[in-house]
Design an enzyme around this catalytic site. Structure first.
Site, PDB file in Angstrom:
ATOM      1  N   VAL A 255      14.362  40.523 -57.606  1.00 22.40           N
ATOM      2  CA  VAL A 255      13.265  39.876 -56.880  1.00 22.40           C
ATOM      3  C   VAL A 255      12.116  39.536 -57.827  1.00 22.40           C
ATOM      4  O   VAL A 255      11.607  38.409 -57.832  1.00 22.40           O
ATOM      5  CB  VAL A 255      12.773  40.800 -55.739  1.00 22.40           C
TER       6      VAL A 255
ATOM      7  N   LEU B 219      14.806  36.218 -50.316  1.00 13.80           N
ATOM      8  CA  LEU B 219      15.658  35.564 -51.310  1.00 13.80           C
ATOM      9  C   LEU B 219      17.075  36.109 -51.240  1.00 13.80           C
ATOM     10  O   LEU B 219      17.264  37.319 -51.273  1.00 13.80           O
ATOM     11  CB  LEU B 219      15.106  35.809 -52.721  1.00 13.80           C
TER      12      LEU B 219
ATOM     13  N   LEU C 163      27.630  33.621 -39.475  1.00 12.31           N
ATOM     14  CA  LEU C 163      28.621  33.933 -38.442  1.00 12.31           C
ATOM     15  C   LEU C 163      30.010  34.036 -39.042  1.00 12.31           C
ATOM     16  O   LEU C 163      30.993  33.990 -38.315  1.00 12.31           O
ATOM     17  CB  LEU C 163      28.631  32.829 -37.364  1.00 12.31           C
TER      18      LEU C 163
ATOM     19  N   GLY D 244      34.256  38.815 -42.224  1.00 17.75           N
ATOM     20  CA  GLY D 244      34.728  39.190 -43.555  1.00 17.75           C
ATOM     21  C   GLY D 244      34.980  40.677 -43.659  1.00 17.75           C
ATOM     22  O   GLY D 244      35.063  41.380 -42.642  1.00 17.75           O
TER      23      GLY D 244
ATOM     24  N   CYS E 196      20.830  45.066 -50.019  1.00 22.09           N
ATOM     25  CA  CYS E 196      19.781  45.003 -48.995  1.00 22.09           C
ATOM     26  C   CYS E 196      20.212  45.275 -47.557  1.00 22.09           C
ATOM     27  O   CYS E 196      19.563  46.055 -46.863  1.00 22.09           O
ATOM     28  CB  CYS E 196      19.111  43.632 -49.059  1.00 22.09           C
TER      29      CYS E 196
ATOM     30  N   LYS F  34      29.551  39.210 -52.826  1.00 25.49           N
ATOM     31  CA  LYS F  34      29.695  37.884 -52.212  1.00 25.49           C
ATOM     32  C   LYS F  34      29.795  36.897 -53.366  1.00 25.49           C
ATOM     33  O   LYS F  34      29.583  37.274 -54.531  1.00 25.49           O
ATOM     34  CB  LYS F  34      28.501  37.551 -51.315  1.00 25.49           C
TER      35      LYS F  34
END
Ligand code: UGA
Length: 429
Positions: free
Chosen positions: A11, A150, A249, A252, A259, A319
Site C-alpha cells: 500500500v 487498492l 461473483l 473459485g 486482506c 489470484k
C-alpha cells in the site's frame, strides 16, 4: 504539498508514487534497509503492474526520497500517511503493535498542524485512540482516517481511478487538506467521522468476502444437484440485477490474499469484543477455510484416491496479476494434496513458494501427472496448447477451479474437463 509515507509495503509504495505523480513531494520512511535500497535504485520489491514505471518517474524528477529514519521522514510533511502492517493476531483481532510503535515514534517529530493519516486497515475506534494518545503526548497534530481500496495486481490503476476517496476526520479543515491531495483524480470524496471511515474499509472487504463465499457455496451446491446447473449461467443471471451487479461473483477455490480473510476476522473480533455475535461473519470464515479442502476432496474423488498420485498445479499466487502467495488457496490445495499422499509440481508465471516444488513452464508441471488442478486464473493458461498437456500427462483429469479454460478445447485434446459448479462433479461432500 510535501508529504510523508511511513512503510513502503504494497500500500505504502503505491501511495507514495501516486502522490508523487499528482505533483506532491514524498519522503518515504522504510525501516527495512534492504527494501529501501532496492526502491531507491528503482527496483520495486513486489510485482505490481505500472509500479516500476511510476517509481522511475518519481525518482527522476526527485519527487520521492527514502530514509530508514521515520522521524526524519515526517519532518516538513503536511500529511503523513502511515501504512504499516496490521496483521491478524491468533484470536482474529488486528495486531496493532507496529502501528502504535510508529505513532509513538513520529507524533512529536511531526510539524505543527500536520495530519497523521491512517492508511493501514485498523479496527473501528483506532483513530479515536490515536487522537487521545496524541493529546497525551502534546503532539500538535491531528489524526485522519483515509483507508485504501487498492487491489493487488491493479493497485497503481486503482490509485489513479478510485471509486471514492474516504476521509474520516474530526477536524474538518484537516480532512479537507487530506482530500485536496487527491483533487486531480476527480473522485467523489466521502467525508465521515474517523470511526465511520474505519468501518467503511473493513465492511467493504467483509461484504465482498461474504458475497464471494456465497457464490462459492452456490457453486459447491451446483456440483451436487441434479439436474445439471452451470454456475456461470447462474451468476450471469444474478449479476444482471442492478441491485446485485456482476462484479466479484466469480466462484473459485476460496478467498486469498492479505486482506479479505484478515478483515473478516478483524471485524468479527471487533463485534465479539463489543458483545455482539456477528454470526454471519463466523460462517464466512469457516466456509471459506473449508473451500480449498473441498477442492482437495474433489481431486481425491475424481482420481480415485491421492496416495502415490502426481498432480500438476497451475497457479501459486492467490489470484492472477500478483506474486503474492499470502493465504493463497493454491498453496492450501497443494498442502492438502500432499497431506493425502500426492506429489505436486507447480507452475506460476510469477510466484513461487518455499513449500512448493515449482517448475518453469506449465507443461513440465503436468509431466506424467495423473491430474491437473488450475488454482489461479492467469489468462496465459488459456493459451497453453492442451494437446501438449494431454501428451505430457499420464492421467486425463483437468480440474479448473476458476472456470478459466475452454471446456471444449480441453475435451478436444482427449482430456476430462471438470469446472467448478459446472457439469456436475458430485464431489462436494
Ligand atoms: C482487496 C480489495 O479488493 C481491495 O479493495 C482492498 O484495498 C484490499 O483487499 C486491501 O484491503 O488492501 P486484494 O486483496 O488485492 O484486494 O484482492 P481482490 O482482487 O479483491 O481478491 C480477493 C480474493 O477474492 C482473491 O482470492 C480472489 O481470487 C477472490 N475473488 C475475487 C474471487 O474468488 N472471486 C471474485 O469474483 C473476485
Amino acid at each position: 504539498m510535501h508529504t510523508a509515507v511511513i512503510g513502503a509495503g504494497h500500500v505504502g509504495i503505491v501511495q507514495a508514487v501516486g502522490l508523487a505523480a499528482l505533483g506532491h513531494t514524498v519522503t518515504v520512511g522504510e525501516v527495512n534497509v534492504e527494501r529501501m535500497a532496492r526502491l531507491e535504485s528503482g527496483d520495486p520489491t513486489i510485482y505490481e503492474p505500472g509500479l516500476k514505471e511510476q517509481l522511475a518517474k518519481a525518482l527522476e524528477n526527485q519527487s520521492i526520497r527514502f530514509t530508514p529514519d521515520n522521524q526524519e521522514a515526517v519532518q516538513g510533511a503536511e500529511a503523513v500517511f502511515v501504512s504499516v502492517p496490521t496483521p491478524e493476531s491468533p484470536d482474529g483481532s488486528a495486531f496493532l503493535d507496529i502501528l502504535w510503535k510508529v505513532v509513538e515514534e513520529i507524533a512529536r517529530a511531526m510539524d505543527t498542524g500536520s495530519a497523521l493519516v491512517v492508511k493501514s486497515t485498523v479496527p473501528v475506534g483506532t483513530c479515536a485512540q490515536i487522537a487521545t494518545r496524541l493529546q497525551e503526548l502534546a503532539a500538535p497534530v491531528g489524526v485522519v482516517s483515509n483507508p485504501e481500496f487498492l487491489r493487488e495486481g491493479s493497485a497503481v490503476e486503482d490509485f489513479f481511478h478510485p471509486d471514492r476517496i474516504v476521509v474520516g476526520a474530526e477536524d474538518q479543515e484537516l480532512g479537507t487538506k487530506v482530500a485536496d491531495l487527491y483533487r486531480d483524480l476527480m473522485a467523489p470524496v466521502v467525508y465521515t467521522t474517523p470511526a465511520s471511515a474505519e468501518l467503511i474499509k473493513v465492511a467493504s472487504n467483509a461484504y465482498l468476502s461474504t458475497r464471494i463465499t456465497f457464490v462459492n457455496s452456490l457453486a459447491n451446491l451446483a456440483d451436487q444437484v441434479e439436474p445439471e446447473i452451470d454456475i456461470l449461467e447462474v451468476v450471469a443471471g444474478l449479476g444482471m440485477d442492478p441491485r446485485i451487479g456482476n462484479r466479484y461473483l466469480q466462484p473459485g477455490p476460496g478467498l486469498g490474499g492479505a486482506c479479505f480473510s484478515k478483515d473478516v476476522a478483524a471485524l468479527e473480533a471487533v463485534a465479539r469484543r463489543a458483545g455482539y455475535d456477528f454470526e454471519l461473519l463466523k460462517a464466512v470464515i469457516t466456509t471459506n477455510n473449508r473451500q480449498p479442502v473441498i477442492v482437495v476432496e474433489a481431486v481425491e474423488d475424481l482420481l480415485g484416491g491421492l496416495s502415490g498420485k502426481q498432480v500438476g498445479l497451475w497457479g501459486i499466487s492467490f489470484k492472477a496479476g500478483t506474486d503474492d502467495t499470502r493465504r493463497s488457496p493454491a498453496v492450501a490445495i497443494a498442502a492438502g494434496l500432499k497431506e493425502r499422499g500426492a506429489t505436486v509440481k507447480a507452475y506460476d508465471p510469477v510466484a513461487t513458494h518455499p513449500d512448493l516444488d515449482s517448475v518453469s513452464d506449465p507443461i513440465t508441471a503436468v509431466d506424467e501427472a495423473d491430474g491437473l488442478v488450475l488454482a489461479t486464473e492467469w489468462p496465459q493458461f488459456q493459451r497453453v496448447d492442451m494437446a501438449q498437456v494431454a501428451q505430457a500427462m499420464t492421467g486425463r483429469l483437468v480440474l479448473d477451479t476458476r472456470n478459466l479454460l475452454d471446456p471444449e478445447k480441453v475435451k478436444g485434446a482427449g482430456l476430462r474437463y471438470r469446472g467448478w459448479g459446472r457439469f456436475p462433479n458430485h464431489h462436494c461432500r
